[in-house]
Design an enzyme around this catalytic site. Structure first.
Site, PDB file in Angstrom:
ATOM      1  N   HIS A  54       0.828  -1.211   0.000  1.00 40.16           N
ATOM      2  CA  HIS A  54       0.000   0.000   0.000  1.00 40.16           C
ATOM      3  C   HIS A  54       0.861   1.259   0.000  1.00 40.16           C
ATOM      4  O   HIS A  54       2.004   1.260   0.468  1.00 40.16           O
ATOM      5  CB  HIS A  54      -0.935   0.011   1.211  1.00 40.16           C
ATOM      6  CG  HIS A  54      -0.228   0.068   2.534  1.00 40.16           C
ATOM      7  ND1 HIS A  54       0.322   1.228   3.045  1.00 40.16           N
ATOM      8  CD2 HIS A  54       0.021  -0.887   3.443  1.00 40.16           C
ATOM      9  CE1 HIS A  54       0.870   0.989   4.208  1.00 40.16           C
ATOM     10  NE2 HIS A  54       0.711  -0.300   4.478  1.00 40.16           N
ATOM     11  N   GLU A 102      -1.359  -6.580   7.770  1.00 44.28           N
ATOM     12  CA  GLU A 102       0.000  -6.311   8.224  1.00 44.28           C
ATOM     13  C   GLU A 102       0.305  -7.146   9.472  1.00 44.28           C
ATOM     14  O   GLU A 102      -0.615  -7.616  10.162  1.00 44.28           O
ATOM     15  CB  GLU A 102       0.140  -4.810   8.539  1.00 44.28           C
ATOM     16  CG  GLU A 102       1.475  -4.370   9.130  1.00 44.28           C
ATOM     17  CD  GLU A 102       2.666  -4.663   8.237  1.00 44.28           C
ATOM     18  OE1 GLU A 102       2.917  -5.849   7.954  1.00 44.28           O
ATOM     19  OE2 GLU A 102       3.353  -3.701   7.834  1.00 44.28           O
ATOM     20  N   ARG A 138      -5.985   0.954   4.260  1.00 43.03           N
ATOM     21  CA  ARG A 138      -4.891   1.448   3.417  1.00 43.03           C
ATOM     22  C   ARG A 138      -4.572   0.500   2.270  1.00 43.03           C
ATOM     23  O   ARG A 138      -4.215   0.949   1.181  1.00 43.03           O
ATOM     24  CB  ARG A 138      -3.644   1.729   4.266  1.00 43.03           C
ATOM     25  CG  ARG A 138      -3.114   0.547   5.077  1.00 43.03           C
ATOM     26  CD  ARG A 138      -2.134   1.057   6.149  1.00 43.03           C
ATOM     27  NE  ARG A 138      -1.464   0.002   6.907  1.00 43.03           N
ATOM     28  CZ  ARG A 138      -1.949  -0.575   7.998  1.00 43.03           C
ATOM     29  NH1 ARG A 138      -3.146  -0.227   8.456  1.00 43.03           N
ATOM     30  NH2 ARG A 138      -1.241  -1.492   8.647  1.00 43.03           N
ATOM     31  N   HIS A 165       0.622  -5.483   2.605  1.00 38.35           N
ATOM     32  CA  HIS A 165       1.424  -4.702   3.540  1.00 38.35           C
ATOM     33  C   HIS A 165       2.881  -5.153   3.526  1.00 38.35           C
ATOM     34  O   HIS A 165       3.207  -6.251   3.061  1.00 38.35           O
ATOM     35  CB  HIS A 165       0.847  -4.848   4.948  1.00 38.35           C
ATOM     36  CG  HIS A 165      -0.598  -4.500   5.026  1.00 38.35           C
ATOM     37  ND1 HIS A 165      -1.056  -3.264   5.428  1.00 38.35           N
ATOM     38  CD2 HIS A 165      -1.714  -5.228   4.721  1.00 38.35           C
ATOM     39  CE1 HIS A 165      -2.386  -3.237   5.381  1.00 38.35           C
ATOM     40  NE2 HIS A 165      -2.801  -4.428   4.949  1.00 38.35           N
TER      41      HIS A 165
END
Length: 227
Positions: free
Chosen positions: A8, A86, A59, A181
């Site tokens: 991202h 993440e 995100r 991520h």
């Protein structure tokens, strides 16, 4: 067969140098621009997708949407999963990285951030920011929701999704985009490339830069490059 990873774009907490993890923050203005530039670059190079995978964090989802929109492929089906989230940074989430280094020492923070199997300080399950209080994880068993992860644990949660969803899609001939991520992608990179526990510490994936893999019929890497 081709596979495209994209981390991202810069988030608001990336810009503030804060540990983010499973905390849900938005892209910064720079992050929005990075995602748009990536989508334009993919369009310019003629990349087309049949399916996209992303996490359940804003995100990554936003990056996926912008990349597909800018490449005129917003219609491409998306699958969202917590398994591509993440890495969970435990008690470190929301803390300033520089201040944390000043408190615990650069070496300790580097180990928490980069080592393969060292856990960060775990978050109290009753903490207000525990993922147990987030309804997007309401259907997950309590013992599955993390209070902190290292890269080893992150790989253990990402790998089943790779084996059950992403790899079969690639092997069926689909052109796959994964928008996720830094650490969930590092985990997949480690697996795909067979990187050692020690060497993965030195691997960094930049925000908003499409990473392309050309794979053979056994999903072994033939070629790897950033656009």
């Amino acid at each position: 067969m081709e596979l495209v990873f994209i981390r991202h774009g810069q988030s608001e907490w990336n810009a503030k140098n804060l540990f983010t993890g499973w905390r849900d923050v938005k892209l910064s203005e720079q992050g929005l621009a990075e995602a748009a530039a990536a989508g334009k670059k993919l369009k310019e190079k003629g990349y087309q997708f049949d399916i996209a995978f992303t996490s359940v964090l804003t995100r990554a989802i936003k990056t996926c949407n912008i990349v597909l929109e800018e490449s005129d492929q917003l219609w491409v089906p998306q699958i969202k999963t917590w398994r591509l989230n993440e890495r969970h940074y435990g008690q470190l989430q929301g803390l300033d990285k520089k201040q944390t280094a000043e408190k615990y020492g650069d070496e300790q923070v580097h180990i928490w951030r980069r080592s393969y199997d060292t856990l960060p300080p775990l978050l109290d399950p009753n903490d207000e920011f525990s993922a147990r209080n987030d309804r997007r994880y309401a259907n997950l068993p309590d013992d599955v929701v993390p209070d902190g992860e290292n890269l080893k644990v992150t790989l253990e949660r990402v790998l089943p999704f790779w084996e059950n969803q992403i790899a079969p899609a690639i092997l069926s001939g689909k052109r796959v985009l994964v928008a996720a991520h830094g650490n969930s992608l590092r985990a997949l990179v480690k697996h795909i490339e067979g990187i050692s526990d020690e060497d993965i510490m030195g691997v960094e994936i930049p925000t908003g830069q499409p990473l392309v893999y050309k794979l053979d019929d056994h999903l072994k890497v033939v070629e790897k490059f950033y656009l």
